[in-house]
Each structure stands twice: as C-alpha cells, then as structure tokens.
Design an enzyme around this catalytic site. Structure first.
Site, PDB file in Angstrom:
ATOM      1  N   SER A 152       0.844  -1.201   0.000  1.00  0.00           N
ATOM      2  CA  SER A 152       0.000   0.000   0.000  1.00  0.00           C
ATOM      3  C   SER A 152       0.875   1.246   0.000  1.00  0.00           C
ATOM      4  CB  SER A 152      -0.873   0.025   1.259  1.00  0.00           C
ATOM      5  OG  SER A 152      -1.506   1.268   1.389  1.00  0.00           O
ATOM      6  N   TYR A 165      -2.482  -1.625  10.161  1.00  0.00           N
ATOM      7  CA  TYR A 165      -2.566  -1.953   8.727  1.00  0.00           C
ATOM      8  C   TYR A 165      -1.324  -1.433   7.993  1.00  0.00           C
ATOM      9  CZ  TYR A 165      -4.138  -1.505   3.880  1.00  0.00           C
ATOM     10  OH  TYR A 165      -4.231  -1.558   2.510  1.00  0.00           O
TER      11      TYR A 165
HETATM   12  P1  NAP Z   1     -11.556  -5.361  -1.313  1.00  0.00           P
HETATM   13  O1  NAP Z   1     -12.273  -4.860  -2.517  1.00  0.00           O
HETATM   14  O2  NAP Z   1     -11.899  -4.843   0.039  1.00  0.00           O
HETATM   15  O3  NAP Z   1     -11.654  -6.962  -1.332  1.00  0.00           O
HETATM   16  C1  NAP Z   1     -11.055  -7.669  -0.303  1.00  0.00           C
HETATM   17  C2  NAP Z   1     -10.813  -9.088  -0.741  1.00  0.00           C
HETATM   18  O4  NAP Z   1     -10.106  -9.770   0.309  1.00  0.00           O
HETATM   19  C3  NAP Z   1     -12.103  -9.846  -0.979  1.00  0.00           C
HETATM   20  O5  NAP Z   1     -11.881 -10.809  -1.969  1.00  0.00           O
HETATM   21  C4  NAP Z   1     -12.338 -10.510   0.382  1.00  0.00           C
HETATM   22  O6  NAP Z   1     -13.111 -11.699   0.275  1.00  0.00           O
HETATM   23  C5  NAP Z   1     -10.902 -10.842   0.785  1.00  0.00           C
HETATM   24  N1  NAP Z   1     -10.755 -10.927   2.235  1.00  0.00           N
HETATM   25  C6  NAP Z   1     -11.075  -9.987   3.144  1.00  0.00           C
HETATM   26  N2  NAP Z   1     -10.827 -10.452   4.398  1.00  0.00           N
HETATM   27  C7  NAP Z   1     -10.343 -11.709   4.243  1.00  0.00           C
HETATM   28  C8  NAP Z   1      -9.963 -12.725   5.151  1.00  0.00           C
HETATM   29  N3  NAP Z   1     -10.006 -12.554   6.491  1.00  0.00           N
HETATM   30  N4  NAP Z   1      -9.564 -13.915   4.658  1.00  0.00           N
HETATM   31  C9  NAP Z   1      -9.539 -14.123   3.325  1.00  0.00           C
HETATM   32  N5  NAP Z   1      -9.892 -13.206   2.416  1.00  0.00           N
HETATM   33  C10 NAP Z   1     -10.308 -12.010   2.874  1.00  0.00           C
HETATM   34  O7  NAP Z   1      -9.974  -5.168  -1.438  1.00  0.00           O
HETATM   35  P2  NAP Z   1      -9.148  -4.149  -2.369  1.00  0.00           P
HETATM   36  O8  NAP Z   1      -9.496  -2.759  -2.000  1.00  0.00           O
HETATM   37  O9  NAP Z   1      -9.216  -4.601  -3.764  1.00  0.00           O
HETATM   38  O10 NAP Z   1      -7.669  -4.402  -1.819  1.00  0.00           O
HETATM   39  C11 NAP Z   1      -6.859  -5.435  -2.331  1.00  0.00           C
HETATM   40  C12 NAP Z   1      -5.456  -5.261  -1.767  1.00  0.00           C
HETATM   41  O11 NAP Z   1      -4.963  -3.978  -2.115  1.00  0.00           O
HETATM   42  C13 NAP Z   1      -5.399  -5.333  -0.247  1.00  0.00           C
HETATM   43  O12 NAP Z   1      -4.198  -5.955   0.153  1.00  0.00           O
HETATM   44  C14 NAP Z   1      -5.368  -3.881   0.171  1.00  0.00           C
HETATM   45  O13 NAP Z   1      -4.741  -3.712   1.415  1.00  0.00           O
HETATM   46  C15 NAP Z   1      -4.532  -3.298  -0.953  1.00  0.00           C
HETATM   47  N6  NAP Z   1      -4.750  -1.867  -1.133  1.00  0.00           N
HETATM   48  C16 NAP Z   1      -5.959  -1.384  -1.537  1.00  0.00           C
HETATM   49  C17 NAP Z   1      -6.106  -0.024  -1.703  1.00  0.00           C
HETATM   50  C18 NAP Z   1      -7.399   0.587  -2.176  1.00  0.00           C
HETATM   51  O14 NAP Z   1      -7.453   1.817  -2.285  1.00  0.00           O
HETATM   52  N7  NAP Z   1      -8.435  -0.184  -2.433  1.00  0.00           N
HETATM   53  C19 NAP Z   1      -5.021   0.833  -1.456  1.00  0.00           C
HETATM   54  C20 NAP Z   1      -3.827   0.308  -1.057  1.00  0.00           C
HETATM   55  C21 NAP Z   1      -3.689  -1.054  -0.899  1.00  0.00           C
HETATM   56  P3  NAP Z   1     -14.738 -11.649   0.414  1.00  0.00           P
HETATM   57  O15 NAP Z   1     -15.277 -11.132  -0.901  1.00  0.00           O
HETATM   58  O16 NAP Z   1     -15.126 -13.057   0.688  1.00  0.00           O
HETATM   59  O17 NAP Z   1     -15.025 -10.723   1.553  1.00  0.00           O
END
Ligand code: NAP
Length: 260
Positions: A152, A165
């Site tokens: 991130s 986090y």
């Molecule tokens: P998201 O849309 O919130 O989706 C989260 C995913 O992780 C879903 O597939 C969820 O499964 C799964 N998940 C959540 N908790 C879990 C658990 N305890 N065990 C197994 N699976 C779990 O995520 P995103 O925003 O695309 O983020 C993806 C990655 O990018 C993450 O590592 C996040 O930290 C990083 N990131 C995101 C952003 C951003 O702006 N979005 C910025 C920086 C970094 P379910 O569908 O079953 O809940």
C-alpha cells in the site's frame, strides 16, 4: 535471452497455475482476470462462498476454463496452508502466487486493541508468509516462480487511523526484500505492488464524503483515484517472463501519491 526472442510471448502465461487471494472483488479480481486473459489457470479466492466469488470465477473462466474457486478465512492460522493445498491439488503446483487479501481496520492509534491488531497482522503478514512457505517448494522444483505481494501507499504515507494496517504493509515489503535474495537462485522472483487510492468496496463510504475525496485528490499528483484495472499492467509485468530480471522491488501504482 537470444536475438530470436519473440517479444509477443513475454506476457504469455499459458500453462501457468496461479492463486490470487482476495480475488472475489476489487484489485484481486482484476489481477485474476488479467492473469487468466494471458492464459493462466487461476484459483480465485474469497473468504467464503458468495455471489461476488461466483461472478469473479465465471469471468475468469471466460478466459481460462481450468480456473477454480477456493474459499478460506485467512484470519484462521491453519487456512493459509490449506488454501494453497486446495489450489495446488486442483491446478497442479503453483507458478504464480499473488498475496492480495487484507484486513484493514480504522481506529485512532491510542484505542487499538491487541486482538484486533493481531488479526490484521495475521491476515496481512502471517498468512502471506505461510502461503509463500507452502508455494515455494513447487516453484523451486521447476526453477520458475512469481510471487507478488500487494502492499500500500501507506508504506510511505501511513494513515493516522490505520497504524497496524500500515505497519503490516511495510512488513510485507521488508519480507519481499529479504526473500528476493533467498529465492532468486531458484528462478523465483518476489516483488511488492503498492496501490494508492483504488476505487473498491473498502473505500466507498469514506470517499462518498465529497470534501474528504477532494482533499485526498489534492495529495495525488495525477489528481485522480484509480480503478482496480489500473493495477493489472504492473501485476502482469511482475508475474510473467517480462519481469524475469525484476526482483525485490516495491512498485507504486499510486498516481504519485507516495512521492516524498
Ligand atoms: P476489497 O475490494 O476490500 O476486497 C477484499 C478481498 O479480500 C475480498 O476478496 C475478500 O473476500 C478478501 N478478504 C477480506 N478479508 C479476508 C480474510 N479474512 N480472509 C480471506 N480473504 C479475505 O480489497 P481491495 O481494496 O481490492 O484491496 C486489495 C489489496 O490492495 C489489499 O491488500 C489492500 O490492502 C490493498 N490496497 C488497496 C487499496 C485501495 O485503495 N483499495 C489501497 C492500497 C492497498 P470476500 O469477498 O469473501 O469478503
């Protein structure tokens, strides 16, 4: 590499098996689709069975019919190894592991509780290490492997209300540098992709506040948020032969937000 190298094959993933954690939604889903479009058989993963997981798997199968769905809650210590085992049993030994799922809790640092901190470290760091431990022996045997952790922009700009986090993401980046040296001799690369503000479910409510969204935009040199698909190009580079000579790196897909 020879003069006769066919550059159109650099991103070809035909015959490769991949696991992308947290690919039922968001960035993971986009990366799973990208890998499948290039020919990889992908294990699409979600915490539990859901409509989102079914839809993601159907999309991925549209490109790569051998792909499968796998579920498991990474906050449970034993699940990380089991998920890799399930994917391997169905697809064969993994060539590509994308450690994408994460848990993100917003809370003022002084109020963070032990159990909640441990759960975030479990999902974001410990489960990642466990999955890498489970996937590497097969990669070593074949002298080819691609591991991508999703970090991130908070590695550089930690949010005041996400102290655990943000620290968990910095820990991943440290792990990447450590393992790059240890896995390189076996043809395995490991890199970290650090997204900025990507429009996914976890941001919807915070960014619905227009004045907050405007303030965040001001912190981004490109003055815009990204879509999950904006992470796919970098992921394909780092998961294919195109990234053969790139390891131990931390690639920001953040519109410049993390710049000092
Ligand atoms: P998201 O849309 O919130 O989706 C989260 C995913 O992780 C879903 O597939 C969820 O499964 C799964 N998940 C959540 N908790 C879990 C658990 N305890 N065990 C197994 N699976 C779990 O995520 P995103 O925003 O695309 O983020 C993806 C990655 O990018 C993450 O590592 C996040 O930290 C990083 N990131 C995101 C952003 C951003 O702006 N979005 C910025 C920086 C970094 P379910 O569908 O079953 O809940």
């Amino acid at each position: 590499m020879s003069d006769t190298m066919n550059f159109s094959k650099l991103f070809d993933l035909s015959g490769r098996a991949a696991l992308v954690t947290g690919s039922s939604r968001g960035i993971g889903r986009a990366i799973a689709l990208g890998l499948a479009e290039r020919g990889a058989a992908v294990a699409v993963h979600g915490t539990r069975p859901s409509g989102a997981l079914d839809e993601a798997l159907a999309d991925v199968r549209g490109h790569s019919g051998a792909s499968i769905g796998v579920t498991g809650d990474l906050s449970q210590a034993e699940e990380a190894g089991r998920i890799v085992g399930t994917a391997t049993a169905a697809l064969g030994a993994l060539d590509i592991l994308v450690v994408n799922a994460s848990l993100q809790v917003r809370r003022p640092w002084a109020l963070v509780e032990q159990a909640e901190a441990e759960q975030q470290m479990q999902v974001n760091f410990h489960a990642s290490l466990r999955m890498i431990q489970a996937a590497v022996p097969g990669m070593r045997q074949r002298k080819w492997g691609r591991i991508l952790t999703i970090g991130s922009v908070q590695q550089r700009r930690p949010h005041p209300d996400m102290i655990v986090y943000a620290a968990s993401k910095s820990a991943l980046e440290n792990l990447v540098r450590n393992l790059a040296k240890q896995l390189g001799p076996d043809g395995i690369t490991i890199n970290n992709l650090a997204p900025g503000v990507i429009l996914t479910d976890r941001n919807v409510s915070a960014l619905a506040d227009e004045s907050y969204a405007a303030r965040v935009r001001e912190m981004i040199p490109l003055r815009d948020f990204a879509a999950p698909e904006d992470c796919v190009g970098a992921a394909l580079l780092l998961c294919s032969d195109a990234g053969r000579y790139i390891t131990g790196q931390d690639l920001y897909v953040d519109g410049g937000m993390g710049l000092p």
